[in-house]
Scaffold this motif. Sequence first.
Motif, PDB file in Angstrom:
ATOM      1  N   GLN A  75      10.580  39.988  38.935  1.00  0.00           N
ATOM      2  CA  GLN A  75      10.801  38.580  39.290  1.00  0.00           C
ATOM      3  C   GLN A  75       9.464  37.908  39.595  1.00  0.00           C
ATOM      4  O   GLN A  75       8.519  38.553  40.037  1.00  0.00           O
ATOM      5  CB  GLN A  75      11.766  38.441  40.476  1.00  0.00           C
ATOM      6  CG  GLN A  75      11.228  38.917  41.799  1.00  0.00           C
ATOM      7  CD  GLN A  75      12.239  38.791  42.935  1.00  0.00           C
ATOM      8  OE1 GLN A  75      13.434  38.596  42.711  1.00  0.00           O
ATOM      9  NE2 GLN A  75      11.772  38.910  44.166  1.00  0.00           N
TER      10      GLN A  75
ATOM     11  N   PHE B   1       7.457  34.397  41.364  1.00  0.00           N
ATOM     12  CA  PHE B   1       7.551  33.310  42.340  1.00  0.00           C
ATOM     13  C   PHE B   1       6.160  32.799  42.663  1.00  0.00           C
ATOM     14  O   PHE B   1       5.152  33.388  42.265  1.00  0.00           O
ATOM     15  CB  PHE B   1       8.242  33.798  43.619  1.00  0.00           C
ATOM     16  CG  PHE B   1       7.392  34.731  44.446  1.00  0.00           C
ATOM     17  CD1 PHE B   1       6.596  34.252  45.481  1.00  0.00           C
ATOM     18  CD2 PHE B   1       7.370  36.090  44.176  1.00  0.00           C
ATOM     19  CE1 PHE B   1       5.796  35.105  46.226  1.00  0.00           C
ATOM     20  CE2 PHE B   1       6.571  36.964  44.920  1.00  0.00           C
ATOM     21  CZ  PHE B   1       5.789  36.466  45.946  1.00  0.00           C
TER      22      PHE B   1
ATOM     23  N   GLU C  29      10.617  30.639  45.761  1.00  0.00           N
ATOM     24  CA  GLU C  29      11.812  30.604  44.923  1.00  0.00           C
ATOM     25  C   GLU C  29      11.567  31.396  43.638  1.00  0.00           C
ATOM     26  O   GLU C  29      10.542  31.228  42.977  1.00  0.00           O
ATOM     27  CB  GLU C  29      12.172  29.158  44.577  1.00  0.00           C
ATOM     28  CG  GLU C  29      13.416  29.048  43.702  1.00  0.00           C
ATOM     29  CD  GLU C  29      13.802  27.612  43.404  1.00  0.00           C
ATOM     30  OE1 GLU C  29      14.908  27.388  42.873  1.00  0.00           O
ATOM     31  OE2 GLU C  29      12.989  26.690  43.699  1.00  0.00           O
ATOM     32  N   THR C  30      12.508  32.224  43.263  1.00  0.00           N
ATOM     33  CA  THR C  30      12.408  32.976  42.018  1.00  0.00           C
ATOM     34  C   THR C  30      12.573  32.022  40.839  1.00  0.00           C
ATOM     35  O   THR C  30      13.558  31.287  40.768  1.00  0.00           O
ATOM     36  CB  THR C  30      13.487  34.067  41.943  1.00  0.00           C
ATOM     37  OG1 THR C  30      13.312  34.967  43.046  1.00  0.00           O
ATOM     38  CG2 THR C  30      13.381  34.858  40.641  1.00  0.00           C
TER      39      THR C  30
ATOM     40  N   THR D 118      13.266  35.996  35.975  1.00  0.00           N
ATOM     41  CA  THR D 118      13.491  37.429  36.098  1.00  0.00           C
ATOM     42  C   THR D 118      13.582  38.042  34.708  1.00  0.00           C
ATOM     43  O   THR D 118      14.111  37.423  33.780  1.00  0.00           O
ATOM     44  CB  THR D 118      14.772  37.767  36.887  1.00  0.00           C
ATOM     45  OG1 THR D 118      15.914  37.220  36.212  1.00  0.00           O
ATOM     46  CG2 THR D 118      14.712  37.226  38.305  1.00  0.00           C
TER      47      THR D 118
ATOM     48  N   ARG E  32       8.594  42.873  49.812  1.00  0.00           N
ATOM     49  CA  ARG E  32       9.124  42.230  48.612  1.00  0.00           C
ATOM     50  C   ARG E  32      10.503  42.800  48.332  1.00  0.00           C
ATOM     51  O   ARG E  32      10.717  44.015  48.445  1.00  0.00           O
ATOM     52  CB  ARG E  32       8.203  42.480  47.409  1.00  0.00           C
ATOM     53  CG  ARG E  32       6.808  41.917  47.582  1.00  0.00           C
ATOM     54  CD  ARG E  32       6.773  40.407  47.416  1.00  0.00           C
ATOM     55  NE  ARG E  32       5.547  39.827  47.921  1.00  0.00           N
ATOM     56  CZ  ARG E  32       4.375  39.835  47.296  1.00  0.00           C
ATOM     57  NH1 ARG E  32       4.272  40.422  46.123  1.00  0.00           N
ATOM     58  NH2 ARG E  32       3.326  39.266  47.833  1.00  0.00           N
TER      59      ARG E  32
ATOM     60  N   TYR F 259      14.412  41.860  45.971  1.00  0.00           N
ATOM     61  CA  TYR F 259      15.083  41.030  44.982  1.00  0.00           C
ATOM     62  C   TYR F 259      15.570  39.751  45.648  1.00  0.00           C
ATOM     63  O   TYR F 259      16.227  39.785  46.694  1.00  0.00           O
ATOM     64  CB  TYR F 259      16.251  41.797  44.370  1.00  0.00           C
ATOM     65  CG  TYR F 259      17.062  40.998  43.372  1.00  0.00           C
ATOM     66  CD1 TYR F 259      16.480  40.481  42.223  1.00  0.00           C
ATOM     67  CD2 TYR F 259      18.421  40.774  43.588  1.00  0.00           C
ATOM     68  CE1 TYR F 259      17.215  39.754  41.299  1.00  0.00           C
ATOM     69  CE2 TYR F 259      19.178  40.045  42.663  1.00  0.00           C
ATOM     70  CZ  TYR F 259      18.565  39.544  41.539  1.00  0.00           C
ATOM     71  OH  TYR F 259      19.303  38.830  40.637  1.00  0.00           O
ATOM     72  N   ASN F 260      15.231  38.621  45.067  1.00  0.00           N
ATOM     73  CA  ASN F 260      15.586  37.313  45.634  1.00  0.00           C
ATOM     74  C   ASN F 260      16.388  36.547  44.598  1.00  0.00           C
ATOM     75  O   ASN F 260      15.835  35.861  43.740  1.00  0.00           O
ATOM     76  CB  ASN F 260      14.305  36.556  46.014  1.00  0.00           C
ATOM     77  CG  ASN F 260      14.602  35.223  46.684  1.00  0.00           C
ATOM     78  OD1 ASN F 260      15.705  34.994  47.189  1.00  0.00           O
ATOM     79  ND2 ASN F 260      13.607  34.344  46.697  1.00  0.00           N
ATOM     80  N   ASP F 261      17.691  36.687  44.656  1.00  0.00           N
ATOM     81  CA  ASP F 261      18.566  36.062  43.666  1.00  0.00           C
ATOM     82  C   ASP F 261      18.457  34.544  43.756  1.00  0.00           C
ATOM     83  O   ASP F 261      18.298  33.978  44.839  1.00  0.00           O
ATOM     84  CB  ASP F 261      20.014  36.497  43.897  1.00  0.00           C
ATOM     85  CG  ASP F 261      20.949  36.003  42.791  1.00  0.00           C
ATOM     86  OD1 ASP F 261      20.482  35.901  41.637  1.00  0.00           O
ATOM     87  OD2 ASP F 261      22.120  35.723  43.088  1.00  0.00           O
ATOM     88  N   ASN F 262      18.521  33.891  42.612  1.00  0.00           N
ATOM     89  CA  ASN F 262      18.468  32.428  42.560  1.00  0.00           C
ATOM     90  C   ASN F 262      19.572  31.937  41.634  1.00  0.00           C
ATOM     91  O   ASN F 262      19.484  32.101  40.421  1.00  0.00           O
ATOM     92  CB  ASN F 262      17.100  31.955  42.049  1.00  0.00           C
ATOM     93  CG  ASN F 262      16.951  30.442  42.102  1.00  0.00           C
ATOM     94  OD1 ASN F 262      17.885  29.725  42.446  1.00  0.00           O
ATOM     95  ND2 ASN F 262      15.772  29.944  41.753  1.00  0.00           N
TER      96      ASN F 262
END
Length: 372
Positions: free
Chosen positions: A62, A64, A106-107, A110, A356, A358-361
Amino acid sequence: MSMSAMSEKEFELKRQGKITRLTNRTFKFDPRVKSGWFSAVYFLKTAEIIKQKRPKQRVTMQFFQKKEAILCGIDEAIALLHSFATNPGELKICALHDGDKISPFETVLTIEGYYEDFGYLEGIIDGVLARRTSVATHVYNVVQAAGDKQVIFMGDRDDHFSQQAGDGYAAYIGGAAAQATHAMNEWWGKAGVGTMPHALIQLFDGDLIKACEAYVATFPQDNLVALVDYHNDVIADSLKVARHFGDKLYGVRVDTAANMVDQYFLNNRHEFGREDLRGTNVRLIRLLREHLDQAGFPNVKIIVSGGFDADKIRQFQQQNAPVDSYGVGSSLLKVNIGFTGDCVLLNGKAQAKEGRQYNDNPRLSQVEFPLI
């Protein structure tokens, strides 16, 4: 690998929202990307190790950044993957769109797939997103500061010429459609704009009238915009060219150097002490407008350039400076928005360096292959 510029049909379809992404036919990539020539060596070594010791590990990478920004470079990054990843159709790519407003952390993109298929492109994608987003964001800020006034992107002399196509596209995404070179317009289907440099006047022995006459004779279909600071006497030269050409004069451009004080102020010493009178300043432009109007030339437009950025434009606008267009260059090309790519999932499970994850968007949309 030869790739043509975006066709007018593609550009119009994208403008209308009927296609949402540019394609890998739009961009021109150096074929050496495939061999890893532009990738950090540690990415190349990692890919080789994984091929030999841990093949077919499915990772999610990902991307950002850390500011409020206008995103750009996404379509280019996707086209890069489509062109150089191994088995690109097997990658799962989800992304925001060029022109989206983005928030810190913000992602924006990916990529899910086998590391050895695309991992070596990580740093290149970071660089693409960093440069394009920086330019798009700077241009957006300048356009917002200028309000309803036109902004002309004049960044040709402020960076290596090989960057012009990408910078021009990023400037277009940021909101500036008037650009100085044809190359800047290559990816989105238009043409460069411009009138005269100081060199044209110099080549006519400093005679502004003769230079303008030659311009009109050679390019009769163009609007005549006279560059009026050659003699550091903006008001006198503007009136001279306006009286000579009358309605044929579309506008005048003021590009007074930041260390110069215009001759008008040197002849009218009572003006000193009010404000900083060096360079292209509000007082000079206001006086120029007044003199043109009083002489019967209210329709002659005023274009200003030289050292303008969002702050200087905002100051001009707040003081109601009678400017019709702003020419902006070097301030738009500072790369100050850096992107980071992280592998955050391994075979669908959380696995990343500390700090760090996983940052779902939900704003991301999946990219379908093959592209148009």
